[in-house]
Motif scaffolding. Structure first.
Motif, mmCIF file in Angstrom:
data_model
loop_
_atom_site.group_PDB
_atom_site.id
_atom_site.type_symbol
_atom_site.label_atom_id
_atom_site.label_comp_id
_atom_site.label_asym_id
_atom_site.label_seq_id
_atom_site.Cartn_x
_atom_site.Cartn_y
_atom_site.Cartn_z
ATOM 1 N N VAL A 1 80.523 -38.732 -37.533
ATOM 2 C CA VAL A 1 79.148 -38.240 -37.584
ATOM 3 C C VAL A 1 78.417 -38.848 -36.393
ATOM 4 O O VAL A 1 78.492 -40.048 -36.162
ATOM 5 C CB VAL A 1 78.440 -38.661 -38.885
ATOM 6 C CG1 VAL A 1 77.017 -38.112 -38.928
ATOM 7 C CG2 VAL A 1 79.223 -38.222 -40.099
ATOM 8 N N SER A 2 77.713 -38.040 -35.619
ATOM 9 C CA SER A 2 77.022 -38.568 -34.449
ATOM 10 C C SER A 2 75.640 -39.105 -34.830
ATOM 11 O O SER A 2 75.013 -38.639 -35.778
ATOM 12 C CB SER A 2 76.868 -37.490 -33.377
ATOM 13 O OG SER A 2 75.896 -36.534 -33.752
ATOM 14 N N TRP A 3 75.187 -40.093 -34.065
ATOM 15 C CA TRP A 3 73.848 -40.637 -34.297
ATOM 16 C C TRP A 3 72.796 -39.561 -34.065
ATOM 17 O O TRP A 3 71.825 -39.450 -34.820
ATOM 18 C CB TRP A 3 73.603 -41.825 -33.381
ATOM 19 C CG TRP A 3 72.248 -42.434 -33.605
ATOM 20 C CD1 TRP A 3 71.143 -42.327 -32.811
ATOM 21 C CD2 TRP A 3 71.860 -43.222 -34.734
ATOM 22 N NE1 TRP A 3 70.086 -42.989 -33.366
ATOM 23 C CE2 TRP A 3 70.495 -43.562 -34.548
ATOM 24 C CE3 TRP A 3 72.522 -43.677 -35.884
ATOM 25 C CZ2 TRP A 3 69.792 -44.333 -35.464
ATOM 26 C CZ3 TRP A 3 71.813 -44.451 -36.796
ATOM 27 C CH2 TRP A 3 70.460 -44.769 -36.585
ATOM 28 N N ASP A 4 72.985 -38.754 -33.042
ATOM 29 C CA ASP A 4 72.027 -37.685 -32.748
ATOM 30 C C ASP A 4 71.892 -36.715 -33.920
ATOM 31 O O ASP A 4 70.799 -36.212 -34.196
ATOM 32 C CB ASP A 4 72.443 -36.922 -31.491
ATOM 33 C CG ASP A 4 72.211 -37.724 -30.224
ATOM 34 O OD1 ASP A 4 71.464 -38.731 -30.294
ATOM 35 O OD2 ASP A 4 72.771 -37.369 -29.177
ATOM 36 N N ALA A 5 73.007 -36.461 -34.617
ATOM 37 C CA ALA A 5 72.954 -35.559 -35.769
ATOM 38 C C ALA A 5 72.094 -36.158 -36.874
ATOM 39 O O ALA A 5 71.325 -35.440 -37.535
ATOM 40 C CB ALA A 5 74.361 -35.280 -36.283
ATOM 41 N N LEU A 6 72.199 -37.466 -37.093
ATOM 42 C CA LEU A 6 71.365 -38.124 -38.096
ATOM 43 C C LEU A 6 69.896 -38.067 -37.699
ATOM 44 O O LEU A 6 69.013 -37.850 -38.541
ATOM 45 C CB LEU A 6 71.801 -39.583 -38.273
ATOM 46 C CG LEU A 6 73.177 -39.833 -38.888
ATOM 47 C CD1 LEU A 6 73.428 -41.333 -38.995
ATOM 48 C CD2 LEU A 6 73.318 -39.178 -40.252
ATOM 49 N N VAL A 7 69.632 -38.255 -36.416
ATOM 50 C CA VAL A 7 68.251 -38.213 -35.932
ATOM 51 C C VAL A 7 67.658 -36.821 -36.107
ATOM 52 O O VAL A 7 66.540 -36.658 -36.628
ATOM 53 C CB VAL A 7 68.185 -38.641 -34.445
ATOM 54 C CG1 VAL A 7 66.778 -38.418 -33.887
ATOM 55 C CG2 VAL A 7 68.590 -40.099 -34.286
ATOM 56 N N ARG A 8 68.414 -35.805 -35.702
ATOM 57 C CA ARG A 8 67.908 -34.430 -35.797
ATOM 58 C C ARG A 8 67.632 -34.023 -37.235
ATOM 59 O O ARG A 8 66.699 -33.264 -37.519
ATOM 60 C CB ARG A 8 68.909 -33.452 -35.164
ATOM 61 C CG ARG A 8 68.994 -33.535 -33.653
ATOM 62 C CD ARG A 8 69.738 -32.333 -33.103
ATOM 63 N NE ARG A 8 71.092 -32.219 -33.640
ATOM 64 C CZ ARG A 8 72.165 -32.776 -33.111
ATOM 65 N NH1 ARG A 8 72.050 -33.510 -31.990
ATOM 66 N NH2 ARG A 8 73.361 -32.613 -33.649
ATOM 67 N N ALA A 9 68.440 -34.536 -38.152
ATOM 68 C CA ALA A 9 68.274 -34.186 -39.569
ATOM 69 C C ALA A 9 67.222 -35.056 -40.261
ATOM 70 O O ALA A 9 66.937 -34.857 -41.449
ATOM 71 C CB ALA A 9 69.608 -34.313 -40.297
ATOM 72 N N GLY A 10 66.659 -36.025 -39.550
ATOM 73 C CA GLY A 10 65.598 -36.854 -40.099
ATOM 74 C C GLY A 10 66.039 -38.032 -40.942
ATOM 75 O O GLY A 10 65.204 -38.693 -41.570
ATOM 76 N N TRP A 11 67.340 -38.342 -40.936
ATOM 77 C CA TRP A 11 67.823 -39.411 -41.803
ATOM 78 C C TRP A 11 67.338 -40.790 -41.385
ATOM 79 O O TRP A 11 67.166 -41.667 -42.241
ATOM 80 C CB TRP A 11 69.356 -39.388 -41.873
ATOM 81 C CG TRP A 11 69.848 -38.250 -42.686
ATOM 82 C CD1 TRP A 11 70.386 -37.080 -42.239
ATOM 83 C CD2 TRP A 11 69.776 -38.120 -44.109
ATOM 84 N NE1 TRP A 11 70.672 -36.233 -43.285
ATOM 85 C CE2 TRP A 11 70.305 -36.848 -44.442
ATOM 86 C CE3 TRP A 11 69.329 -38.945 -45.124
ATOM 87 C CZ2 TRP A 11 70.397 -36.411 -45.762
ATOM 88 C CZ3 TRP A 11 69.406 -38.503 -46.443
ATOM 89 C CH2 TRP A 11 69.944 -37.252 -46.742
ATOM 90 N N VAL A 12 67.089 -41.011 -40.104
ATOM 91 C CA VAL A 12 66.663 -42.345 -39.670
ATOM 92 C C VAL A 12 65.204 -42.609 -40.045
ATOM 93 O O VAL A 12 64.733 -43.747 -39.940
ATOM 94 C CB VAL A 12 66.867 -42.536 -38.153
ATOM 95 C CG1 VAL A 12 68.318 -42.331 -37.787
ATOM 96 C CG2 VAL A 12 65.966 -41.612 -37.348
ATOM 97 N N GLU A 13 64.486 -41.592 -40.485
ATOM 98 C CA GLU A 13 63.070 -41.734 -40.819
ATOM 99 C C GLU A 13 62.810 -41.824 -42.321
ATOM 100 O O GLU A 13 61.666 -41.978 -42.739
ATOM 101 C CB GLU A 13 62.282 -40.549 -40.251
ATOM 102 C CG GLU A 13 62.397 -40.395 -38.745
ATOM 103 C CD GLU A 13 61.751 -39.111 -38.250
ATOM 104 O OE1 GLU A 13 61.195 -38.370 -39.099
ATOM 105 O OE2 GLU A 13 61.802 -38.847 -37.042
ATOM 106 N N ILE A 14 63.840 -41.757 -43.141
ATOM 107 C CA ILE A 14 63.610 -41.629 -44.580
ATOM 108 C C ILE A 14 62.965 -42.861 -45.203
ATOM 109 O O ILE A 14 62.357 -42.768 -46.272
ATOM 110 C CB ILE A 14 64.919 -41.309 -45.339
ATOM 111 C CG1 ILE A 14 65.933 -42.454 -45.186
ATOM 112 C CG2 ILE A 14 65.501 -39.986 -44.888
ATOM 113 C CD1 ILE A 14 67.137 -42.305 -46.089
ATOM 114 N N ALA A 15 63.073 -44.025 -44.560
ATOM 115 C CA ALA A 15 62.501 -45.248 -45.126
ATOM 116 C C ALA A 15 61.183 -45.639 -44.470
ATOM 117 O O ALA A 15 60.608 -46.677 -44.815
ATOM 118 C CB ALA A 15 63.494 -46.405 -44.995
ATOM 119 N N ASP A 16 60.700 -44.829 -43.528
ATOM 120 C CA ASP A 16 59.512 -45.222 -42.763
ATOM 121 C C ASP A 16 58.295 -45.455 -43.649
ATOM 122 O O ASP A 16 57.508 -46.366 -43.402
ATOM 123 C CB ASP A 16 59.179 -44.144 -41.727
ATOM 124 C CG ASP A 16 60.132 -44.167 -40.528
ATOM 125 O OD1 ASP A 16 61.114 -44.934 -40.580
ATOM 126 O OD2 ASP A 16 59.888 -43.424 -39.567
#
Length: 293
Positions: free
Chosen positions: A38-53
Motif C-alpha cells: 500500500v503506498s503512502w500517497d494512496a493513504l493520503v489521497r483517501a484521507g486516512w492520515v487525517e482521521i485522528a486530527d
C-alpha cells in the motif's frame, strides 16, 4: 471498557477492506524489506492520515483509534501511519507538514541522549521535535537500525519532547498494533498446522501442538483486552500497554515454535513480526520511563 463509536467501527472496516484488497494473505516476507503493498500517497489521497486530527467530541476517540489500529497491525504494513496519526492529532506543525511525521523516543536500547525514530529511514518523513509548540524537521544525521525492517527505524542524537496525552496515546496505539499482529500470528499458525503433515496426519491433531496453539490464542486474547483496557485507564495506560505487547511477543514465540524448523527461516517471515513487536516493546518502555511520575 467502552465500545467504539459507529464512526470508529466504520473507519476500521473501511481500512480492513483496503488492506484485504492490497495485502490480503500475502506473506510478510514478500514486502517487509521491499516496497509496501500500500503506498503512502494512496493513504493520503483517501484521507486516512487525517482521521485522528479532530480530537474533540466530533472526532474519533482513542477507543475508536484502537479499533482502527488493531486492523492496521493485523497486516503489519511498513508505513508510518501510527506516528503520523498521533503527531498530527497533537501538533499543528505536524498537520501542516507535507508528508508523514514521526518522533524520536528514548528506548532501553539507545545511547543516553539519543532516540529511536520509527520510519526514520524514509526520505520523505519529518521528525517532530516537541509536542509543546514544536516544529517538524528533516531527519538529522542518523544511524540506521535494521533490526525491524517493517519499522525502518533510525537513531538520532536527540529525543522529542512529549507531553502526557500524546505519549499515552502512542503507547496505547502501539499496543493495539501489537494486538492486531498477535491475531494474525494465531491465524497463520492454525492454518499451518492444518496443512503441515507428519506421520500421515496434520500436526495440528497432535496434543502438544494443540496446547501451544491454545496458549497462543489465550495470549492473543489477553493482548487484545489489554489494549482496550489501556485506552480506558489513563493512569495505567503505559503499564497495561506494555502488558499487551508482551503478550503479543509471547504469541510470536509460540507461532515460531509450532512452525518447527520452518519458523526460523527467512522466507516464512515470522521473525519480521517478532522483531516488529520487540521494537514496539522498547518504544513503549521508553515512553513509560520518560513519563514516570
Amino acid at each position: 471498557m467502552t465500545e467504539a463509536t459507529d464512526m470508529g467501527t466504520a473507519a476500521a472496516e473501511g481500512l480492513r477492506e483496503i488492506l484485504e484488497k492490497n495485502v490480503g494473505s500475502r506473506n510478510i516476507a514478500t514486502f517487509a524489506e521491499t516496497e509496501s503493498p500500500v503506498s503512502w500517497d494512496a493513504l493520503v489521497r483517501a484521507g486516512w492520515v487525517e482521521i485522528a486530527d479532530d480530537s474533540g467530541e466530533d472526532g474519533l476517540s482513542l477507543r475508536d483509534l484502537v479499533e482502527v489500529v488493531r486492523v492496521w497491525g493485523a497486516f503489519c504494513v511498513p508505513l508510518p501511519l501510527v506516528p503520523t496519526l498521533v503527531t498530527r492529532r497533537h501538533s499543528a506543525a505536524a498537520r501542516e507538514f507535507d508528508g508523514p511525521v514521526t518522533l524520536s523516543v528514548p528506548t532501553p536500547q539507545t545511547t543516553a541522549g539519543w532516540g529511536a525514530v520509527p520510519f526514520g529511514q524514509r526520505t520523505d518523513i519529518g521528525v517532530l521535535d516537541s509536542f509543546d509548540g514544536g516544529t517538524v524537521v528533516p531527519v538529522p544525521e542518523s544511524s540506521v537500525v535494521n533490526f525491524a525492517p517493517t519499522l525502518g527505524a533510525a537513531e538520532i542524537p536527540w529525543t522529542t519532547t512529549t507531553t502526557d496525552a500524546p505519549a499515552r496515546e502512542l503507547a496505547v496505539l502501539w499496543a493495539a498494533e501489537a494486538a492486531g499482529i498477535a491475531r494474525t500470528l494465531v491465524t497463520i499458525s492454525v492454518e499451518y498446522t492444518r496443512d503441515r503433515q507428519q506421520f500421515g496426519k496434520p500436526i495440528g491433531s497432535f496434543q502438544a501442538v494443540k496446547h501451544i496453539l491454545a496458549d497462543a490464542h489465550i495470549a492473543a486474547e489477553q493482548s487484545d483486552t489489554s489494549a482496550l483496557w489501556a485506552a480506558a485507564d489513563q493512569a495505567r495506560a503505559f503499564e497495561v500497554s506494555a502488558h499487551a505487547i508482551e503478550q503479543a511477543v509471547d504469541v510470536a514465540e509460540r507461532a515460531i515454535q509450532v512452525h518447527g524448523g520452518m519458523g526460523f527461516t527467512w522466507e516464512m517471515g515470522l521473525h519480521f513480526y517478532l522483531r516488529h513487536l520487540l521494537t514496539l516493546r522498547d518504544l513503549v518502555a521508553g515512553l513509560a520511563e520518560s513519563h514516570r511520575s
